[in-house]
Scaffold this motif. Structure first.
Motif, PDB file in Angstrom:
ATOM      1  N   UNK A 483       0.806  -1.216   0.000  1.00 24.49           N
ATOM      2  CA  UNK A 483       0.000   0.000   0.000  1.00 24.49           C
ATOM      3  C   UNK A 483       0.845   1.275   0.000  1.00 24.49           C
ATOM      4  N   UNK A 484       1.793   1.370   0.957  1.00 20.11           N
ATOM      5  CA  UNK A 484       2.593   2.594   1.119  1.00 20.11           C
ATOM      6  C   UNK A 484       1.659   3.806   1.200  1.00 20.11           C
ATOM      7  N   UNK A 485       1.800   4.756   0.255  1.00 15.94           N
ATOM      8  CA  UNK A 485       0.922   5.935   0.233  1.00 15.94           C
ATOM      9  C   UNK A 485      -0.045   5.915  -0.943  1.00 15.94           C
ATOM     10  N   UNK A 486      -0.075   4.823  -1.700  1.00 16.05           N
ATOM     11  CA  UNK A 486      -0.858   4.793  -2.938  1.00 16.05           C
ATOM     12  C   UNK A 486      -2.356   4.836  -2.688  1.00 16.05           C
ATOM     13  N   UNK A 487      -2.796   4.402  -1.527  1.00 13.33           N
ATOM     14  CA  UNK A 487      -4.222   4.322  -1.257  1.00 13.33           C
ATOM     15  C   UNK A 487      -4.833   5.672  -0.910  1.00 13.33           C
ATOM     16  N   UNK A 488      -3.999   6.694  -0.676  1.00  9.92           N
ATOM     17  CA  UNK A 488      -4.481   8.029  -0.333  1.00  9.92           C
ATOM     18  C   UNK A 488      -4.618   8.864  -1.599  1.00  9.92           C
ATOM     19  N   UNK A 489      -5.796   9.412  -1.826  1.00 13.05           N
ATOM     20  CA  UNK A 489      -6.044  10.250  -2.999  1.00 13.05           C
ATOM     21  C   UNK A 489      -5.738  11.721  -2.721  1.00 13.05           C
ATOM     22  N   UNK A 490      -5.913  12.133  -1.488  1.00 16.63           N
ATOM     23  CA  UNK A 490      -5.682  13.525  -1.115  1.00 16.63           C
ATOM     24  C   UNK A 490      -4.179  13.766  -0.947  1.00 16.63           C
ATOM     25  N   UNK A 491      -3.653  14.752  -1.678  1.00 20.93           N
ATOM     26  CA  UNK A 491      -2.217  15.018  -1.632  1.00 20.93           C
ATOM     27  C   UNK A 491      -1.792  15.510  -0.256  1.00 20.93           C
ATOM     28  N   UNK A 550       9.662   4.577  -0.386  1.00 18.85           N
ATOM     29  CA  UNK A 550       8.452   4.877  -1.148  1.00 18.85           C
ATOM     30  C   UNK A 550       8.658   4.693  -2.646  1.00 18.85           C
ATOM     31  N   UNK A 551       9.905   4.765  -3.094  1.00 18.20           N
ATOM     32  CA  UNK A 551      10.199   4.580  -4.513  1.00 18.20           C
ATOM     33  C   UNK A 551      10.499   3.116  -4.858  1.00 18.20           C
ATOM     34  N   UNK A 552      10.585   2.263  -3.875  1.00 21.81           N
ATOM     35  CA  UNK A 552      10.949   0.862  -4.101  1.00 21.81           C
ATOM     36  C   UNK A 552       9.725   0.067  -4.559  1.00 21.81           C
ATOM     37  N   UNK A 553       9.920  -1.247  -4.671  1.00 26.27           N
ATOM     38  CA  UNK A 553       8.859  -2.118  -5.156  1.00 26.27           C
ATOM     39  C   UNK A 553       7.771  -2.342  -4.128  1.00 26.27           C
ATOM     40  N   UNK A 554       6.853  -3.255  -4.448  1.00 26.38           N
ATOM     41  CA  UNK A 554       5.681  -3.487  -3.622  1.00 26.38           C
ATOM     42  C   UNK A 554       5.663  -4.884  -3.010  1.00 26.38           C
TER      43      UNK A 554
END
Length: 568
Positions: A483-491, A550-554
């Motif tokens: 997930x990291x930060x991908x699930x958040x739509x609000x910047x 945050x730039x690495x894989x999932x």
């Protein structure tokens, strides 16, 4: 075919053994033998059956009664016995007593069979067919029960040793009632150094008397103490039962999430003996429990039933169609489940059986309604006429279709949260992304469907109010590589969570930051001339590590490259 018959065959028929020889050949019928007596003068042929020597006995008794017969050895010079060969392969695969007991114990325990199974004659005959070493047999019930007790002690000691090497665990607790007997069930979960999720049962303990908060709290603390878990349990998860919620509310103030008023069953009154209460210390502070989390799946089940039902019944335009459509579906489920003929008629129309919902899992109601609406209306109503129940009108049929469309995202969310290996074992890390996606997907249907879509996100926000903004939930989702930060739509929320992750990283490992950041090379004269200021090495290292993460894989294994975040 000619051969000689030994007199042993005759002796088995109560004829005195004397030496004689028979030469015989098979008849054309293959059922009898033609035998030639060598004691008679000339060629005397006798007929005898393959499985009977009565004719031969009669001939010897009548013609050769005075002749003394002795047994004739076909091979007077037998060859010496060959050396016995040992089957090394069979010897290697033969089971020892310990191996046999372990296999049988696993079969009995895993399938929850009675210990008396080892005394069953049919079961012992099966076990006897297993290749074992010399003298190995399955013990009787009493000896086998002692073996199980010893193995349980070994397993319990190994579990305590394994939990002793773990820093953080999570437990679950629930009260089950079977055959008017109540049991406290407690499980423990942890993630090891290789990021594998582990789980095991700690107790299934009988509880007597009322299930009051003090009794439950004492039992949970005793189970935790017996395995040395004090200070290691980060939280305990229960359902929404009022007595369990009160246990943690009184014994451990819970600031993690709001206490929902939707409860599984009513709280029972607590009766206290006044004399005993005055003679003892206050019971509220005699034990301490870890923080409390309500089971998210159970809470969503309550939303799916109580909140949706309350909303549909509160609106005049949906109340009538909701009640009538569910009533007609219930009549169809009842008829198909109680009548064999009705079940066959349903199967002829839909090519499969109808599903009957259960009270413990809301998903079953959704799946049962979905199975009904797969039958076209022009086929469903003739089926209802055959079964003698009321037909669905067009409005009710469309309502059921809309109900399934609105509830489908919720069923997907429940399947994710109830999965045994949810999101690579990061169960809590999947909670906030799942709830956020559930609300967004439900709101996306708002323009096309009824107002029911607006009630679900509101109910989720109320029941998960504190959880949606909790620091623990946000960090759990951020440190889960999936997930990291991908699930958040609000910047703005994304930046807030990134700062929160950096702050927590710097707080947990400040010493490692200064050691890992290399300083700029400079001579003492340059340092004095330029008057260098101290670099914020900790902040620099933490921000770089978070950015690289945050730039690495999932994949979950990515955490091995970031040990500080992995520890978090």
């Amino acid at each position: 075919m000619k051969y000689e018959c030994r007199a042993r065959a005759i002796s088995q028929c109560s004829v005195e053994q004397e030496e004689t020889t028979w030469s015989a050949e098979e008849s054309k019928t293959m059922q009898r033998l033609i035998v030639c007596c060598t004691l008679c003068v000339g060629r005397k042929l006798l007929s005898t059956a393959k499985n009977s020597t009565s004719n031969l006995r009669k001939h010897l008794a009548s013609r050769h009664r005075d002749v003394k017969l002795t047994e004739k050895t076909l091979n007077p010079h037998p060859s010496p016995a060959k050396q016995v060969k040992i089957d090394l392969k069979a010897s290697a695969t033969a089971l020892s007593a310990a191996e046999l007991n372990k296999l049988v114990a696993g079969y009995i325990v895993e399938d929850m069979l009675p210990i008396s199974t080892v005394d069953s004659e049919s079961f012992r005959r099966i076990v006897e067919k297993i290749l074992t070493k010399h003298g190995v047999k399955l013990p009787q019930r009493k000896s086998f029960a002692g073996y199980l007790e010893r193995e349980y002690g070994i397993m319990d000691a190994n579990l305590k040793a394994a939990l002793g090497d773990v820093d953080f665990v999570l437990t679950t607790a629930d009260i089950l009632t079977v055959n008017n007997k109540s049991f406290m069930g407690v499980t423990v979960h942890w993630i090891n150094s290789t990021l594998q999720r582990n789980k095991t049962a700690l107790a299934c303990k009988r509880i007597r008397g009322r299930h009051t908060y003090d009794v439950i709290g004492a039992e949970i603390e005793e189970i935790h103490s017996s395995y040395g878990l004090h200070g290691k349990v980060v939280a305990t998860v229960t359902d929404n039962a009022s007595n369990l919620a009160k246990t943690f509310r009184v014994c451990q103030p819970c600031n993690l999430e709001s206490e929902s008023e939707e409860e599984c069953y009513d709280e029972e009154p607590t009766f206290t003996d006044v004399i005993e209460a005055l003679s003892t210390a206050s019971g509220d502070g005699q034990f301490s429990l870890p923080p409390h989390y309500r089971c998210a799946s159970h809470t969503i089940n309550l939303i799916s039933t109580s909140d949706v039902d309350k909303h549909l019944n509160s609106c005049a335009e949906t109340k009538a169609v909701y009640r009538s459509s569910i009533a007609k579906c219930s009549a169809l489920w009842t008829k198909a489940s109680r009548s064999t003929l009705a079940s066959e008629q349903v199967e002829e129309v839909s090519c499969r059986k109808l599903m009957v919902p259960t009270s413990t899992r809301w998903n079953s109601l959704y799946e049962a309604i979905s199975r009904i609406i797969t039958i076209p209306m022009n086929e469903l109503n003739p089926l209802c006429v055959k079964l003698g129940i009321k037909c669905l009108n067009e409005r009710e049929y469309l309502f059921l279709q809309e109900y399934c469309i609105v509830m489908k995202p919720l069923t997907v969310a429940l399947d994710i949260l109830q999965g045994d290996e949810c999101t690579y074992g990061c169960t809590y890390g999947a909670l906030l992304p799942t709830l956020t996606s559930l609300m967004s997907k439900t709101l996306a249907l708002k323009d096309d469907l009824s107002r029911m879509t607006a009630s679900l996100p509101d109910a989720i926000k109320i029941c998960f109010d504190a959880v949606l903004d909790s620091q623990e939930g946000l960090l759990a989702a951020a440190t889960c590589p999936k997930f990291k930060l991908r699930w958040l739509k609000d910047e703005r929320r994304r930046e807030h969570l990134k700062v929160l992750l950096t702050t927590e990283r710097r707080k947990n490992a400040p010493a490692a930051d200064s050691a890992n950041v290399s300083q700029l090379a400079a001579s003492p004269a340059e340092i004095d001339f330029f008057d260098f200021e101290n670099q914020p090495t900790e902040s620099f290292s933490a921000e770089n590590e978070v950015t690289d993460y945050l730039r690495s894989g999932y994949e979950l294994e990515i955490l091995n490259q970031f040990p500080n975040l992995k520890k978090m």
